[in-house]
Design a protein around this motif. Structure first.
Motif, PDB file in Angstrom:
ATOM      1  N   LEU A 162      35.514   8.308 -13.668  1.00  0.00           N
ATOM      2  CA  LEU A 162      36.687   7.781 -14.295  1.00  0.00           C
ATOM      3  C   LEU A 162      35.683   6.735 -15.444  1.00  0.00           C
ATOM      4  N   ALA A 163      34.569   6.431 -15.092  1.00  0.00           N
ATOM      5  CA  ALA A 163      33.914   5.310 -16.256  1.00  0.00           C
ATOM      6  C   ALA A 163      33.947   5.979 -17.766  1.00  0.00           C
ATOM      7  N   SER A 164      33.658   7.193 -17.765  1.00  0.00           N
ATOM      8  CA  SER A 164      33.556   8.073 -19.058  1.00  0.00           C
ATOM      9  C   SER A 164      34.904   8.064 -19.683  1.00  0.00           C
ATOM     10  N   TRP A 165      36.043   7.803 -18.911  1.00  0.00           N
ATOM     11  CA  TRP A 165      37.265   8.138 -19.428  1.00  0.00           C
ATOM     12  C   TRP A 165      38.533   7.250 -19.621  1.00  0.00           C
ATOM     13  N   THR A 166      37.623   5.886 -19.291  1.00  0.00           N
ATOM     14  CA  THR A 166      38.487   4.728 -19.755  1.00  0.00           C
ATOM     15  C   THR A 166      38.562   4.530 -21.254  1.00  0.00           C
TER      16      THR A 166
END
Length: 339
Positions: A277-281
């Motif tokens: 999820l870190a790259s999708w925030t």
């Protein structure tokens, strides 16, 4: 009666020893291998594992014991372990401590009772010294993944938590940040102390002042990160927040945005772990990536060394370096601070 390797050898027009070599993963001629595959399929042959174990005195199996099978980081670790196990002709059996009341030292009985040839103990929580001393003194093939509670007579694998946080502090400093707040982790997590030390000591080494009010503990959840950030915003006077895991960083990001601030224009935020999820925030989160696949491979490789030559094998702690992942949640500044 069930077919035997003698039946397989006869149908494939080869010897019993060649069938045994093939079944144990040893190299044979290509044409012979094809003949054996055909014969095994035609006869519906299944080898007797119990009989094989009596002959070779090995199970060709390693046990992987985890504190909780539900931990989202374990899948990559498992994949790394299984890759190495497969290369060595071994299977993996998984045991979850959440399904029983036993401590980790209990699982050494898996080796003593002949269920597995070696074990990997995986936990990100603080461990009990007495429990690990019992494991170390048992003399069994074992690799500890995570905390060793200071016990040196063990083979262990972990990420270099101190280094990862230090890299983030240094990165923020390079792009102009001098006032950096810190969202810490829970007391029962083994990495919390190492990561906090990485923050405090690197700040000191760089000549940066740490306001004690800027350090806020959490349970590493999104909600606690959200609450920690709201608390920090009542204090202010910092330009960046270093969250010690991605989940708290994501919670912090939401808190900042709900208050009308912009990341990274008004405030920079980093995480630790590089979860999916870190790259999708929005914006994508700057963080450090834990090499879980490589850590799993390292743990399995060390275990096979231990199983192959336990008397001469040296106990050692292997710390793998995380990788700095720069995205869009931090910006270069000159001197402004958030108030």
């Amino acid at each position: 009666m069930n077919p035997t390797i003698i039946d397989v050898a006869k149908l494939a027009n080869t010897s019993k020893s060649t069938v045994s070599r093939y079944l144990n993963g040893l190299p044979i001629k290509k044409e012979t291998e094809e003949a054996l595959k055909k014969a095994i399929k035609e006869l519906n042959y299944h080898r007797n594992e119990n009989a094989r174990r009596l002959v070779v005195n090995k199970t060709q199996t390693i046990g992987i014991v985890v504190d909780s099978i539900a931990n989202m980081f374990y899948s990559s670790i498992f994949k790394g372990i299984e890759e190495v196990a497969k290369e060595n002709g071994f299977n993996c059996v998984f045991y979850s401590m959440t399904s029983n009341k036993y401590t980790e030292s209990y699982f050494q009985n898996l080796v003593f009772e002949g269920h597995v040839d070696g074990i990997i103990l995986i936990s990100f929580m603080k461990r009990d010294v007495k429990d690990l001393l019992e494991i170390a003194n048992a003399g069994i093939p074992v690799v500890v993944f995570g905390d060793t509670a200071g016990v040196k007579d063990l083979v262990s694998v972990d990420v270099d938590n101190y280094y990862g946080i230090s890299e983030l502090v240094r990165y923020l400093h390079r792009i102009g940040h001098q006032k950096i707040a810190y969202i810490s982790g829970p007391k029962d997590a083994a990495a919390t102390e190492c990561r906090l030390a990485g923050y405090l000591e690197t700040m000191e080494h760089l000549g940066l002042t740490v306001n004690p009010n800027w350090v806020v503990p959490t349970d590493w959840s999104n909600e606690d990160g959200y609450n920690a950030m709201n608390h920090l915003l009542t204090i202010g006077d910092f330009t960046a927040v270093l969250a010690s895991n991605d989940e708290t960083a994501i919670g912090a990001l939401r808190a900042v945005q709900e208050r009308g601030y912009n990341v990274p224009a008004d405030l920079s935020i980093t995480g630790f772990d590089d979860i999916t999820l870190a790259s999708w925030t929005y914006p994508p989160l700057t963080t450090v990536k834990q090499p879980f696949l490589e850590m799993g491979k390292k743990a399995a490789s060390e275990l096979f060394k231990r199983m192959g030559n336990s008397e001469e094998y040296i106990s050692e702690r292997h710390l793998l370096k995380p990788e700095l992942i720069i995205r869009d949640s931090c910006r270069k500044i000159s001197n402004p601070v958030m108030r």
